[in-house]
Motif scaffolding. Sequence first.
Motif, PDB file in Angstrom:
ATOM      1  N   LEU A  85       0.849  -1.194   0.000  1.00 17.46           N
ATOM      2  CA  LEU A  85       0.000   0.000   0.000  1.00 17.46           C
ATOM      3  C   LEU A  85       0.883   1.243   0.000  1.00 17.46           C
ATOM      4  N   ASN A  87       1.873   4.095   1.973  1.00 13.37           N
ATOM      5  CA  ASN A  87       1.750   4.424   3.388  1.00 13.37           C
ATOM      6  C   ASN A  87       1.424   5.878   3.676  1.00 13.37           C
ATOM      7  N   VAL A  91      -6.809   5.787   3.838  1.00 15.51           N
ATOM      8  CA  VAL A  91      -7.463   4.639   3.219  1.00 15.51           C
ATOM      9  C   VAL A  91      -8.338   5.091   2.056  1.00 15.51           C
ATOM     10  N   ILE A 130      -2.602   5.327   6.199  1.00  8.00           N
ATOM     11  CA  ILE A 130      -2.367   3.882   6.083  1.00  8.00           C
ATOM     12  C   ILE A 130      -1.224   3.411   6.980  1.00  8.00           C
ATOM     13  N   ARG A 138      -4.651  -3.269   7.150  1.00  2.26           N
ATOM     14  CA  ARG A 138      -3.851  -3.099   5.922  1.00  2.26           C
ATOM     15  C   ARG A 138      -4.277  -4.125   4.879  1.00  2.26           C
ATOM     16  N   THR A 141      -7.603  -3.283   3.502  1.00  7.62           N
ATOM     17  CA  THR A 141      -7.560  -2.139   2.579  1.00  7.62           C
ATOM     18  C   THR A 141      -7.110  -2.608   1.197  1.00  7.62           C
TER      19      THR A 141
END
Lengths: 241, 244
Positions: A85, A87, A91, A130, A138, A141
Motif C-alpha cells: 500500500l 503508506n 485509506v 495507512i 492493511r 484495505t
Amino acid sequence: MIEVENLSKQFGKKTAVDHLSFSVRKGEVLGFLGPNGAGKSTTMRMVTGFLPPTSGDAKICGISIVDQPSEAKRKIGYLPESAPLYNDMTVIAFLRFCAEARGLSGNTRNDAVARSIETCFLQSVAYQSIDTLSKGYRHRTCLAQSLLHDPEVLILDEPTDGLDPNQKHEVRQLIKRLGETKAILFSTHILEEVEAACSRAVIVDRGKIVADGTPTELIAQSGTGSLTDLFRKVTTLDTAA
Amino acid sequence: MKNVWTIFKRELFSYFNHPIAYAVIVVFLLLSMIFAFTLGGFMEVQDASLTYSFFAYLPFVLMVLVPAVGMRLLAEEHRSGTIELLGTMPISMGSVIFGKFLAAATIWLVALLLTFPIWITVNWFGDPDNLTIISGYLGGFLVACCFLAITLLVSAFTRDQVICLIVAATICIGIVLGTFDPFVRAYSKALPAGVSDAIRSLGVWDHYMSLARGAFRLQDAVWFGSIILACLLGTSTILTAKRA
C-alpha cells in the motif's frame, strides 16, 4: 473464466513454473496450495499480467493476458502477497486513486469506493493514514482495492496471511460469498482454509501440479483423512535438491 | 492521458507529504541565493539582468539536488511492493513513468518560482528585460527536467535510492563540469579545435546559456527534448524488460 494453458516461467536457469495448466469457472473458488518457492506467487503474477510468462498463456474471460494485457487486467482484481500500500495516503484517498487508475471517475468512483469500504469493514479507518493501520486493516484495505471495479476474476495471494483467527474467519466468509458470483483463485498455507472456503484445490510443487480435486477428493486421496498428510506426501522439502 | 494525470496527482500529493520536497526546495533557495550574492556579485555588477549573476550558477546547484528529488520515484514503488499494484492495473508503464516525471518536474517548477524575490529585486533597482528572465527560468526548468529524466533512467537499473542518487548525481556533475567552458578550454588544448566545439555543443551550457541570454533556438529545444524523451523511453523499456 481463468484458463491457464501451459504456463511456464524461467528465471535464468531456474524453472519456477513448469507448464502449468488449470482452469477456474465462474462460481468456483480454487485453493492454490504448495510449499514456499513452489511457484504459486509467480503463477499469480503471470496470470495478473505483472510478469510476462516465458511460454504459455492465461486467458481471463477468454481474453489473453499476453496479447491483450490492458483488456484482461480490467477483468481482474488482485491482492498481492504482503498487501502493498502507499503508506503516506489515507485509506479513502488510496482507494480513490486505485479506482481512478481502474478508469472509474466521478460518482461511479465514489460509489465504488463506498461499496468496497463497506464490504471490507473499513468505515472506522477510512480517513486514517495507512501507516497507522494494524496488519488486519492493511490487508483489508488492499483487499478492498481489488474489489473496486467489481471484477469477474479475483486473484488473492495469501489473503489470510498474518491475520488473527477472527479476521481469518471473516476473510474466508467474504471469499466464500464473493465466490458465488466470481471466479476466485487464492493461495494459502493453511490447509483448513481449503475445506472452509474452497470448492476445489490444486497442490503445486516445484512448478508442477501434483494433486487436483475437491477438498473431499483430496482428503480421500490422502488415505489418512488428513490434508496435511497428502500435502507432505506429494510435495518436496525445500531443503531437498 | 487520464492515467498520467491520476499518477501525477498521487505522486505530487506524496511529495508534499514527505520532508524531502521541502528540504530540497529550501536548500535550493539557499544555495542559489548564496551563489547569486557571492560569486554572481548580484549587488555589485550594476547589470539589471539575472543571466550571469543568477542563472549562470543554477546548473551547479541542480546537478546535485535534482537527483535527490528523483531518486525515490521508482525505488519507493519497488521497496513497498506497490509496483505490483500498478503493474496489474490497466495502466501502461509509460504513463506511470511520465506521471511521476511530471510530478517531480512540478516540484522544480515550484522551487524555481520561489526564487521570485530576486526577480522583484532586479526590477526594483533597475529595468531588466523580463522576457529574457522568463527565458532563463524556462532554461533552468529544462535543465532540471533533463537531470530528472537522467535520474529516472538510473533508477531503472537499481532499487537502491542511495546508489541511484550517487550515480545520477555523478552523471549530472559530469555533464555540467565536463562541458563547462573554462574546463573544456583547459583539457582540450591538445585536441583539435573542432573537438572542443563539439564537446561544448553536446553539453548543457551551450543550450542553457543561450536560453538564459534570451535566445530561443530550435537546436536547444531539440537537445533538451531528445534527452528527456530518450531517458524516459529508456526507463520504460528497461523496467519492462527487467520483469521478463
